[in-house]
Design an enzyme around this catalytic site. Sequence first.
Site, PDB file in Angstrom:
ATOM      1  N   LYS A 274       0.811  -1.224   0.000  1.00  0.00           N
ATOM      2  CA  LYS A 274       0.000   0.000   0.000  1.00  0.00           C
ATOM      3  C   LYS A 274       0.844   1.272   0.000  1.00  0.00           C
ATOM      4  O   LYS A 274       0.595   2.180  -0.769  1.00  0.00           O
ATOM      5  CB  LYS A 274      -0.865   0.026   1.267  1.00  0.00           C
ATOM      6  CG  LYS A 274      -2.323  -0.037   1.011  1.00  0.00           C
ATOM      7  CD  LYS A 274      -3.149  -0.121   2.291  1.00  0.00           C
ATOM      8  CE  LYS A 274      -2.469  -0.670   3.498  1.00  0.00           C
ATOM      9  NZ  LYS A 274      -2.197   0.276   4.555  1.00  0.00           N
TER      10      LYS A 274
ATOM     11  N   ARG B 245      -9.728   2.392   8.724  1.00  0.00           N
ATOM     12  CA  ARG B 245      -9.349   1.030   9.087  1.00  0.00           C
ATOM     13  C   ARG B 245     -10.444   0.325   9.878  1.00  0.00           C
ATOM     14  O   ARG B 245     -10.299  -0.862  10.178  1.00  0.00           O
ATOM     15  CB  ARG B 245      -8.095   1.068   9.958  1.00  0.00           C
ATOM     16  CG  ARG B 245      -6.788   0.775   9.231  1.00  0.00           C
ATOM     17  CD  ARG B 245      -5.680   0.866  10.255  1.00  0.00           C
ATOM     18  NE  ARG B 245      -4.468   0.151   9.928  1.00  0.00           N
ATOM     19  CZ  ARG B 245      -3.427   0.698   9.320  1.00  0.00           C
ATOM     20  NH1 ARG B 245      -3.471   1.937   8.904  1.00  0.00           N
ATOM     21  NH2 ARG B 245      -2.327  -0.005   9.139  1.00  0.00           N
TER      22      ARG B 245
ATOM     23  N   ARG C 119      11.067  -7.452   5.874  1.00  0.00           N
ATOM     24  CA  ARG C 119      11.322  -6.011   5.999  1.00  0.00           C
ATOM     25  C   ARG C 119      11.889  -5.681   7.384  1.00  0.00           C
ATOM     26  O   ARG C 119      12.789  -4.863   7.517  1.00  0.00           O
ATOM     27  CB  ARG C 119      10.012  -5.257   5.770  1.00  0.00           C
ATOM     28  CG  ARG C 119      10.146  -3.761   5.842  1.00  0.00           C
ATOM     29  CD  ARG C 119       8.849  -3.065   5.512  1.00  0.00           C
ATOM     30  NE  ARG C 119       7.936  -3.049   6.644  1.00  0.00           N
ATOM     31  CZ  ARG C 119       6.728  -2.499   6.625  1.00  0.00           C
ATOM     32  NH1 ARG C 119       6.274  -1.959   5.530  1.00  0.00           N
ATOM     33  NH2 ARG C 119       5.970  -2.510   7.693  1.00  0.00           N
TER      34      ARG C 119
ATOM     35  N   ARG D  17      13.879  -2.927  11.816  1.00  0.00           N
ATOM     36  CA  ARG D  17      12.759  -2.322  12.549  1.00  0.00           C
ATOM     37  C   ARG D  17      12.446  -3.154  13.787  1.00  0.00           C
ATOM     38  O   ARG D  17      11.788  -4.176  13.724  1.00  0.00           O
ATOM     39  CB  ARG D  17      11.536  -2.220  11.640  1.00  0.00           C
ATOM     40  CG  ARG D  17      11.740  -1.139  10.606  1.00  0.00           C
ATOM     41  CD  ARG D  17      10.732  -1.219   9.521  1.00  0.00           C
ATOM     42  NE  ARG D  17       9.389  -0.955   9.991  1.00  0.00           N
ATOM     43  CZ  ARG D  17       8.508  -0.248   9.279  1.00  0.00           C
ATOM     44  NH1 ARG D  17       8.858   0.299   8.145  1.00  0.00           N
ATOM     45  NH2 ARG D  17       7.303  -0.091   9.723  1.00  0.00           N
TER      46      ARG D  17
ATOM     47  N   ARG E 282      -1.115  -6.982  14.012  1.00  0.00           N
ATOM     48  CA  ARG E 282      -1.532  -6.052  12.960  1.00  0.00           C
ATOM     49  C   ARG E 282      -2.364  -6.762  11.895  1.00  0.00           C
ATOM     50  O   ARG E 282      -3.385  -6.248  11.464  1.00  0.00           O
ATOM     51  CB  ARG E 282      -0.309  -5.421  12.273  1.00  0.00           C
ATOM     52  CG  ARG E 282       0.374  -4.430  13.153  1.00  0.00           C
ATOM     53  CD  ARG E 282       1.342  -3.550  12.382  1.00  0.00           C
ATOM     54  NE  ARG E 282       2.135  -2.829  13.358  1.00  0.00           N
ATOM     55  CZ  ARG E 282       3.397  -3.093  13.624  1.00  0.00           C
ATOM     56  NH1 ARG E 282       4.054  -4.000  12.948  1.00  0.00           N
ATOM     57  NH2 ARG E 282       4.016  -2.416  14.565  1.00  0.00           N
TER      58      ARG E 282
HETATM   59  P1  AMP Z   1       0.655   1.767   8.665  1.00  0.00           P
HETATM   60  O1  AMP Z   1       1.936   2.469   8.443  1.00  0.00           O
HETATM   61  O2  AMP Z   1      -0.491   2.297   7.845  1.00  0.00           O
HETATM   62  O3  AMP Z   1       0.757   0.289   8.519  1.00  0.00           O
HETATM   63  O4  AMP Z   1       0.206   2.064  10.180  1.00  0.00           O
HETATM   64  C1  AMP Z   1       1.057   1.755  11.276  1.00  0.00           C
HETATM   65  C2  AMP Z   1       0.264   1.747  12.576  1.00  0.00           C
HETATM   66  O5  AMP Z   1      -0.341   3.026  12.787  1.00  0.00           O
HETATM   67  C3  AMP Z   1      -0.912   0.775  12.646  1.00  0.00           C
HETATM   68  O6  AMP Z   1      -0.493  -0.531  13.014  1.00  0.00           O
HETATM   69  C4  AMP Z   1      -1.775   1.426  13.725  1.00  0.00           C
HETATM   70  O7  AMP Z   1      -1.258   1.207  15.011  1.00  0.00           O
HETATM   71  C5  AMP Z   1      -1.620   2.902  13.422  1.00  0.00           C
HETATM   72  N1  AMP Z   1      -2.646   3.406  12.472  1.00  0.00           N
HETATM   73  C6  AMP Z   1      -2.429   3.937  11.229  1.00  0.00           C
HETATM   74  N2  AMP Z   1      -3.586   4.306  10.653  1.00  0.00           N
HETATM   75  C7  AMP Z   1      -4.565   3.978  11.529  1.00  0.00           C
HETATM   76  C8  AMP Z   1      -5.994   4.098  11.512  1.00  0.00           C
HETATM   77  N3  AMP Z   1      -6.640   4.597  10.449  1.00  0.00           N
HETATM   78  N4  AMP Z   1      -6.668   3.663  12.604  1.00  0.00           N
HETATM   79  C9  AMP Z   1      -6.039   3.151  13.674  1.00  0.00           C
HETATM   80  N5  AMP Z   1      -4.712   3.013  13.763  1.00  0.00           N
HETATM   81  C10 AMP Z   1      -3.971   3.425  12.704  1.00  0.00           C
END
Ligand code: AMP
Length: 192
Positions: free
Chosen positions: A13, A88, A127, A133, A144
């Site tokens: 994504k 989400r 990754r 990380r 996740r």
């Molecule tokens: P990402 O980089 O999009 O995979 O997001 C990393 C982390 O940020 C996720 O595992 C959540 O903890 C938090 N996060 C990002 N976007 C959202 C959202 N729309 N709702 C809730 N948590 C979010």
Amino acid sequence: MNVLLLGPQGSGKGTQGKRIAEEYGLAHIATGDMLRAAIRAGTPLGVRVAPIMVAGELVPDDLMIGLIRERLGEPDAQTGFILDGFPRTMPQAEALDAMLREIGRELHVVFELQVSAEACSERLLRRAVQEGRTDDTPEAIRTRLSRYYEETEPLIEYYRTSTGNLVGIHADRTINAVFAEVQRALEQAAVR
Ligand code: AMP
């Protein structure tokens, strides 16, 4: 044009979102990046979300909705945006609908990047090692992905029935092959 990207973590994504934003001059609204920036800057939001993100859990809806409401009001989002990582959950999707209605805008294309859970998990573990990380522990990765299937996957059906412009993309392929398919769908949407 306003675009939404759905797909589990590890589906590509972020990579596709960035590329679409660059190619089509859209504001790339990536909530994970916004939260990580808040953590780096040590803002009150950053302090609050850091432990949630490390655990792989979801940040509360009200915080996320407030963040997006503000972001959609910024100048660069006025001519078109790509949402990557929001919504989400169902309450986030409903709040987004209400916000877009309020400002008289709509989602032109909703992409679902389709990659199996096993392939996502493998990509994320790889990754974590390659990029060092330390927060990407196997346990956080598992959490996740479970949150995705529990909370986010139902949105696919929601957009399929409510907007009628959901496009599934077979995303377990090279970055260029996935992007080519994305481009075809965006060009079709543009002529509609
Ligand atoms: P990402 O980089 O999009 O995979 O997001 C990393 C982390 O940020 C996720 O595992 C959540 O903890 C938090 N996060 C990002 N976007 C959202 C959202 N729309 N709702 C809730 N948590 C979010």
